[in-house]
Design an enzyme around this catalytic site. Structure first.
Site, PDB file in Angstrom:
ATOM      1  CD  GLN A  87      30.690  40.587  33.762  1.00  0.00           C
ATOM      2  OE1 GLN A  87      30.954  40.223  34.913  1.00  0.00           O
ATOM      3  NE2 GLN A  87      31.531  41.300  33.035  1.00  0.00           N
ATOM      4  CB  CYS A  93      32.051  42.574  36.784  1.00  0.00           C
ATOM      5  SG  CYS A  93      33.451  43.714  36.799  1.00  0.00           S
ATOM      6  CG  HIS A 164      35.084  39.682  38.158  1.00  0.00           C
ATOM      7  ND1 HIS A 164      34.170  40.089  37.201  1.00  0.00           N
ATOM      8  CD2 HIS A 164      34.522  38.588  38.751  1.00  0.00           C
ATOM      9  CE1 HIS A 164      33.125  39.278  37.221  1.00  0.00           C
ATOM     10  NE2 HIS A 164      33.311  38.376  38.156  1.00  0.00           N
ATOM     11  CG  ASP A 179      32.147  35.580  39.746  1.00  0.00           C
ATOM     12  OD1 ASP A 179      31.928  36.202  38.700  1.00  0.00           O
ATOM     13  OD2 ASP A 179      33.282  35.175  40.063  1.00  0.00           O
TER      14      ASP A 179
END
Length: 227
Positions: A87, A93, A164, A179
């Site tokens: 990201q 996110c 997040h 992630d």
């Protein structure tokens, strides 16, 4: 680095978003109201991903740094079709977590549209180049911005976001944490279609236990639609 308006953790808005992206109406995003076993039974089946929203606290940053140091020199093997992306766009996110959730579940049908085009375009790219491709994708940016305005709060007032989204998926019998702020996928051991929900809930609880005084956690699931 560009900045998007943050998505709210609103199941109705996120369901509308994934369908706008081309995901079949057979799938939706739903709230997970609790992580105890009896609460997990309320989630519609099948469950293809859990999506965790949490604050980027000092505890998270400390754990992320320590985890990176521990794993960076380990040559871990991952399935060749594991779709993982970095990201690089601020506040993207939520979109990245939804992409991770859908792209790693072949049962979730995606028809022609911005998401299918993006997945086809980035299939052979590195996680870093996938992240850059999202940042440069004007159609994806426009779709995100439109849906980000539909939450119950004024998203434009929250350009500096401290929360997040991440996705937890079962890929070939391994529970993966995906992630976009981390340099690589994180393995959390074996799982199965039958145990995935409980296994993923356990990982969510680990996040919470590292921040015992924090209450701003939200868990969502990508599940079969109940329409």
């Amino acid at each position: 680095m560009s900045t998007w308006t943050p998505l709210e953790s609103n199941p109705e808005v996120l369901t509308k978003y994934i369908r706008k992206l081309g995901v079949s109406p057979s799938w939706s995003v739903t709230d997970v109201i609790g992580l105890e076993d009896e609460m997990l039974e309320w989630i519609p089946r099948p469950v293809k991903a859990l999506i965790l929203l949490f604050p980027c606290s000092d505890a998270y940053e400390k754990h992320r740094s320590e985890e990176h140091e521990r794993i960076k020199d380990v040559e871990e093997q991952h399935p060749s079709d594991l779709f993982y992306m970095r990201q690089f766009t601020h506040n993207a996110c939520g979109t990245v977590a939804l992409i991770h959730s859908v792209a790693n579940n072949k049962e979730v049908d995606v028809s022609g549209g911005v998401l299918k085009n993006f997945l086809e375009k980035t299939l052979a790219l590195s996680p870093e180049d996938r992240g850059k491709a999202l940042e440069e994708d004007k159609e994806f940016t426009a779709g995100h911005q439109e849906l980000a305005q539909e939450g119950q709060t004024n998203a434009s007032e929250h350009e500096k976001v401290i929360h997040h989204f991440i996705a937890l998926v079962n890929k070939n019998g391994t529970l993966y944490e995906l992630d976009g702020r981390k340099s690589f996928p994180i393995k959390h051991g074996e799982t199965s279609e039958e145990t995935f929900v409980k296994d993923a809930a356990k990982v969510c609880k680990e996040f919470m236990s590292r921040d015992p005084n924090e209450v701003r956690f939200t868990v969502l699931a990508l599940t079969a639609a109940q329409d």
